[in-house]
Design an enzyme around this catalytic site. Structure first.
Site, PDB file in Angstrom:
ATOM      1  N   SER A  24      35.685  40.162 -39.059  1.00  0.00           N
ATOM      2  CA  SER A  24      34.880  41.368 -38.872  1.00  0.00           C
ATOM      3  C   SER A  24      35.610  42.461 -38.108  1.00  0.00           C
ATOM      4  CB  SER A  24      33.583  41.013 -38.138  1.00  0.00           C
ATOM      5  OG  SER A  24      33.854  40.365 -36.911  1.00  0.00           O
ATOM      6  N   GLY A  61      32.782  37.131 -40.318  1.00  0.00           N
ATOM      7  CA  GLY A  61      32.435  35.733 -40.166  1.00  0.00           C
ATOM      8  C   GLY A  61      33.530  34.766 -40.555  1.00  0.00           C
ATOM      9  N   ASN A  89      36.433  34.030 -34.863  1.00  0.00           N
ATOM     10  CA  ASN A  89      35.295  33.177 -35.210  1.00  0.00           C
ATOM     11  C   ASN A  89      35.579  31.710 -34.931  1.00  0.00           C
ATOM     12  OD1 ASN A  89      33.262  35.091 -36.278  1.00  0.00           O
ATOM     13  ND2 ASN A  89      34.885  35.568 -37.727  1.00  0.00           N
ATOM     14  N   ASP A 178      26.640  44.629 -29.341  1.00  0.00           N
ATOM     15  CA  ASP A 178      26.770  43.171 -29.331  1.00  0.00           C
ATOM     16  C   ASP A 178      27.833  42.684 -28.352  1.00  0.00           C
ATOM     17  OD1 ASP A 178      29.151  43.787 -30.632  1.00  0.00           O
ATOM     18  OD2 ASP A 178      28.568  42.916 -32.552  1.00  0.00           O
ATOM     19  N   HIS A 181      32.213  43.558 -30.972  1.00  0.00           N
ATOM     20  CA  HIS A 181      32.938  44.410 -31.908  1.00  0.00           C
ATOM     21  C   HIS A 181      33.158  45.811 -31.323  1.00  0.00           C
ATOM     22  CE1 HIS A 181      30.935  41.348 -34.448  1.00  0.00           C
ATOM     23  NE2 HIS A 181      32.095  41.371 -35.072  1.00  0.00           N
TER      24      HIS A 181
END
Length: 207
Positions: A24, A61, A89, A178, A181
């Site tokens: 991502s 992801g 991830n 979040d 990111h």
């Protein structure tokens, strides 16, 4: 004379095609079109007069295993070099570092080893909550693999955000809600830091 002029015209080389294989962070998660890592990097290279095309092969992801699994269709015949930015991830899922290392080894073995393409390997740094042994193994796999395959290496995708800011300041200025990111401004900082390494990669591919 026209025919002579035609055959005397210079033949321009094609732009260097670089595939950015990642998750991502590469894909531009949470950002509008044009604000993610790949389009901002493309804009930076264009402004610097670097004749290269960056192909976005980031999948949100994705783990190192996912990157290895889709490596074949990411490497078309026109690819000249690759950026590999995977592992975030794996960290989030607590995947053992040895498994992550094996997957990255498989990617580099194919791209840099078998195909002989230049690679820029961009790492990440593990948090301390998994313990010192996990952190040492995870953080250490990137430089070790870069040395083993003689590829370019950058320590951390996110480290530029902390170059001139505390952790709290970086989260407030450069991260999305979040906390994982980067926002548009954060991506710009990352691109400014990583851009020169990508120029090195393009130069290797153009040789």
């Amino acid at each position: 004379m026209a025919a002579v002029a035609l055959f005397a015209a210079p033949v321009w080389a094609e732009p260097v095609t670089v595939v950015a294989l990642g998750d991502s962070l590469t894909a531009g998660y949470g950002l509008p079109d044009g604000q993610g890592f790949v389009p901002q990097l493309q804009g930076w290279l264009d402004a610097e007069g670097v004749d290269a095309v960056i192909v976005n092969a980031g999948v949100s992801g994705d783990t190192t295993a996912g990157g290895l699994a889709r490596l074949g269709w990411s490497l078309t015949d026109d690819v000249d070099a690759m950026i590999v930015a995977l592992g975030g991830n794996d960290l989030l899922r607590g995947i053992p570092p040895q498994a992550s290392r094996d997957n990255l080894d498989g990617i580099l073995s194919d791209v840099a080893g078998d195909r002989g393409l230049p690679v820029l390997l961009i790492g990440l740094e593990a948090p301390g909550n998994y313990g010192p042994a996990f952190k040492a193994a995870f953080d250490g796999m990137y430089p070790a693999l870069a040395e083993a395959y003689d590829v370019l290496h950058e320590t951390s995708f996110l480290a530029p955000l902390l170059a001139d800011a505390t952790l709290e300041e970086a989260r407030a200025r450069y991260m999305q809600a979040d906390g994982i990111h980067p926002n548009r401004d954060g991506v710009a900082v990352i691109v400014a830091a990583l851009g020169p390494r990508v120029v090195e990669l393009v130069a290797q591919a153009a040789q």
